[in-house]
Design an enzyme around this catalytic site. Structure first.
Site, PDB file in Angstrom:
ATOM      1  N   ARG A 103      56.584  56.031  66.991  1.00 61.26           N
ATOM      2  CA  ARG A 103      56.041  55.995  66.093  1.00 61.26           C
ATOM      3  C   ARG A 103      56.990  55.991  65.067  1.00 61.26           C
ATOM      4  O   ARG A 103      57.874  56.326  64.802  1.00 61.26           O
ATOM      5  CB  ARG A 103      56.098  57.960  65.944  1.00 61.26           C
ATOM      6  CG  ARG A 103      55.597  58.440  64.714  1.00 61.26           C
ATOM      7  CD  ARG A 103      54.988  59.592  63.942  1.00 61.26           C
ATOM      8  NE  ARG A 103      53.740  60.011  64.863  1.00 61.26           N
ATOM      9  CZ  ARG A 103      52.549  61.080  64.479  1.00 61.26           C
ATOM     10  NH1 ARG A 103      53.560  61.670  63.894  1.00 61.26           N
ATOM     11  NH2 ARG A 103      51.795  61.545  64.770  1.00 61.26           N
ATOM     12  N   HIS A 130      46.656  54.282  64.491  1.00 65.12           N
ATOM     13  CA  HIS A 130      46.910  55.440  65.430  1.00 65.12           C
ATOM     14  C   HIS A 130      46.195  55.634  66.416  1.00 65.12           C
ATOM     15  O   HIS A 130      45.248  56.626  66.598  1.00 65.12           O
ATOM     16  CB  HIS A 130      47.324  56.958  64.490  1.00 65.12           C
ATOM     17  CG  HIS A 130      47.108  58.450  64.949  1.00 65.12           C
ATOM     18  ND1 HIS A 130      48.135  58.346  66.476  1.00 65.12           N
ATOM     19  CD2 HIS A 130      47.673  59.418  64.525  1.00 65.12           C
ATOM     20  CE1 HIS A 130      48.820  59.562  66.437  1.00 65.12           C
ATOM     21  NE2 HIS A 130      48.598  59.644  65.429  1.00 65.12           N
ATOM     22  N   GLN A 133      45.130  58.749  68.509  1.00 58.03           N
ATOM     23  CA  GLN A 133      44.366  59.736  68.663  1.00 58.03           C
ATOM     24  C   GLN A 133      43.064  59.927  68.722  1.00 58.03           C
ATOM     25  O   GLN A 133      42.499  60.465  68.907  1.00 58.03           O
ATOM     26  CB  GLN A 133      44.826  59.666  66.679  1.00 58.03           C
ATOM     27  CG  GLN A 133      44.226  60.972  65.877  1.00 58.03           C
ATOM     28  CD  GLN A 133      44.506  61.789  66.385  1.00 58.03           C
ATOM     29  OE1 GLN A 133      45.693  62.495  65.893  1.00 58.03           O
ATOM     30  NE2 GLN A 133      43.249  62.854  66.542  1.00 58.03           N
ATOM     31  N   ASP A 220      41.029  63.408  57.394  1.00 61.85           N
ATOM     32  CA  ASP A 220      42.013  63.526  57.102  1.00 61.85           C
ATOM     33  C   ASP A 220      42.951  63.550  55.619  1.00 61.85           C
ATOM     34  O   ASP A 220      42.685  63.275  54.721  1.00 61.85           O
ATOM     35  CB  ASP A 220      42.369  61.920  57.923  1.00 61.85           C
ATOM     36  CG  ASP A 220      44.605  62.303  58.282  1.00 61.85           C
ATOM     37  OD1 ASP A 220      45.027  62.742  58.201  1.00 61.85           O
ATOM     38  OD2 ASP A 220      44.879  61.076  58.550  1.00 61.85           O
ATOM     39  N   CYS A 260      42.547  65.179  63.014  1.00 60.71           N
ATOM     40  CA  CYS A 260      43.745  65.279  63.263  1.00 60.71           C
ATOM     41  C   CYS A 260      44.461  65.486  63.396  1.00 60.71           C
ATOM     42  O   CYS A 260      45.371  66.373  64.638  1.00 60.71           O
ATOM     43  CB  CYS A 260      43.972  63.856  63.350  1.00 60.71           C
ATOM     44  SG  CYS A 260      44.811  63.445  61.411  1.00 60.71           S
ATOM     45  N   ARG A 288      44.512  66.026  73.163  1.00 58.67           N
ATOM     46  CA  ARG A 288      45.772  64.965  73.164  1.00 58.67           C
ATOM     47  C   ARG A 288      46.550  64.751  74.729  1.00 58.67           C
ATOM     48  O   ARG A 288      47.089  63.893  74.997  1.00 58.67           O
ATOM     49  CB  ARG A 288      46.895  65.131  71.900  1.00 58.67           C
ATOM     50  CG  ARG A 288      46.225  64.695  70.434  1.00 58.67           C
ATOM     51  CD  ARG A 288      45.974  63.567  69.783  1.00 58.67           C
ATOM     52  NE  ARG A 288      46.547  62.791  70.473  1.00 58.67           N
ATOM     53  CZ  ARG A 288      47.763  62.403  69.044  1.00 58.67           C
ATOM     54  NH1 ARG A 288      47.474  63.091  68.385  1.00 58.67           N
ATOM     55  NH2 ARG A 288      48.860  61.373  69.401  1.00 58.67           N
TER      56      ARG A 288
HETATM   57  N1   CP Z   1      48.038  63.718  64.973  1.00 57.52           N
HETATM   58  C1   CP Z   1      48.881  64.526  65.065  1.00 57.52           C
HETATM   59  O1   CP Z   1      49.012  63.003  65.076  1.00 57.52           O
HETATM   60  O2   CP Z   1      49.668  65.122  64.897  1.00 57.52           O
HETATM   61  P1   CP Z   1      51.536  64.890  64.250  1.00 57.52           P
HETATM   62  O3   CP Z   1      51.421  63.913  63.427  1.00 57.52           O
HETATM   63  O4   CP Z   1      51.782  65.910  64.051  1.00 57.52           O
HETATM   64  O5   CP Z   1      51.977  64.399  66.019  1.00 57.52           O
HETATM   65  N1  NVA Z   2      47.269  59.973  58.318  1.00 58.54           N
HETATM   66  C1  NVA Z   2      48.475  61.030  58.696  1.00 58.54           C
HETATM   67  C2  NVA Z   2      47.957  60.810  60.057  1.00 58.54           C
HETATM   68  C3  NVA Z   2      49.189  62.072  60.543  1.00 58.54           C
HETATM   69  C4  NVA Z   2      48.625  62.666  61.824  1.00 58.54           C
HETATM   70  C5  NVA Z   2      49.468  60.508  58.744  1.00 58.54           C
HETATM   71  O1  NVA Z   2      49.538  58.912  58.755  1.00 58.54           O
HETATM   72  O2  NVA Z   2      50.262  60.336  58.043  1.00 58.54           O
END
Ligand code: CP
Ligand code: NVA
Length: 303
Positions: A103, A130, A133, A220, A260, A288
């Site tokens: 990540r 993502h 997700q 989101d 999400c 997930r």
């Molecule tokens: N939806 C998602 O990726 O959540 P986190 O940021 O908690 O991993």
């Molecule tokens: N769009 C959000 C998703 C979090 C899971 C971000 O990138 O912070």
């Protein structure tokens, strides 16, 4: 040959359905016995330079229940934070571990890791995409609606990483997706150029435009990780894109509401919607775990 999962289109439509079949089996199996040790002897790293609750925990639990060993590496505590190159890091880690879940900010960084490592690399969120997700999201829609045929998804809000992966996934799976977002926060041209079935993707600035016939209404956060400095400006621009009772006045009865998570309650969504009877956000979050287990089984040729 190793397989990476850096974007949803790293899988074919058939492979996604195969992963859904594995997901169903593993989800059922877990009710009887959580441990299903097909990854026994494998160590998989999680290299995260952004916060996470769902992705980190669901992957760590998935790896544990599949009999593997997970190693959490926070971005700041590796030598990458002191300038060691991705290339050298990937080559070294290739001597120790069997996979890396990343990540980070730049999509190019996960691509670089995939290039220089001899193990599967999984994108656990970048600024651009993502994919893990949306694998869970499409599975959730499939589970709730019984099919992905003739499904219409309406996404309201920021044309961000989640939105991008939904667009690419919808294109791959042949699902219609309609995006309502402010002019300034449209999905990236780079992503829209990759869409093969242009007729499946519609974009409009009017938040009410695609509500009436939607089977899925998805939103989101307006302020993704890395966008914090723009929070106040974004809050003003996105105000009319809040998913609330008024906006949803004309929906189909059986639409499902998805997010999400994490949600900024009172910003992109009101409590009564996210906690309401059409909301599936916690089943979506649970999935997930199941879809990522299936993805791991698929990438490591187990099952
Ligand atoms: N939806 C998602 O990726 O959540 P986190 O940021 O908690 O991993
Ligand atoms: N769009 C959000 C998703 C979090 C899971 C971000 O990138 O912070």
């Amino acid at each position: 040959m190793k397989r990476d999962f850096l974007r949803i289109k790293d899988l074919t439509r058939d492979e996604i359905y195969k992963i859904f079949d594995i997901t169903k089996k593993l989800k059922n199996q877990r009710k009887k016995n959580r441990i299903f040790p097909v990854l026994k002897g494998l160590s998989i790293g999680l290299l995260f330079t952004k916060p996470s609750t769902r992705t980190r925990v669901s992957f760590e639990v998935a790896i544990y229940e599949l009999g593997g060993n997970s190693i959490y590496l926070s971005g700041e505590t590796t030598q990458i934070s002191r300038g060691e190159t991705v290339k050298d890091t990937a080559k070294v880690l290739s001597r120790y571990i069997d996979g890396l879940i990343i990540r980070t900010y730049e999509q190019e960084e996960v691509e670089e890791f995939a290039k220089w490592s001899n193990f599967p690399v999984i994108n656990a969120l970048t600024d651009l995409l993502h994919p893990c997700q949306v694998l869970a999201d499409f599975f959730t829609i499939y589970e709730k609606k019984g099919t992905l045929k003739n499904i219409k998804i309406t996404y309201i809000g920021d044309g961000n990483n989640v939105c991008h992966s939904l667009i690419l996934g919808a294109d791959l799976l042949g699902i219609e997706i309609r995006i309502s977002c402010p002019e300034k926060y449209m999905p990236s041209e780079k992503i829209l150029k990759q869409v093969e079935n242009k007729n499946l993707v519609k974009i409009d600035t009017n938040p009410e435009r695609f509500i009436q016939d939607a089977d899925v209404i998805y939103t989101d956060t307006w302020v993704s990780m890395g966008d914090e400095k723009e929070a106040e400006e974004r809050k003003k621009i996105f105000k009319s894109y809040q998913v609330n009772r008024k906006l949803l006045e004309s929906t189909k009865k059986d639409f499902i509401f998805m997010h999400c998570l994490p949600a900024h309650r009172g910003w992109e969504v009101e409590d009564e919607i996210i906690d309401g009877k059409n909301s599936v956000v916690f089943d979506q979050a649970e999935n997930r775990l199941h879809t990522q287990k299936a993805l791991l089984c698929f990438l490591y040729h187990k099952l």
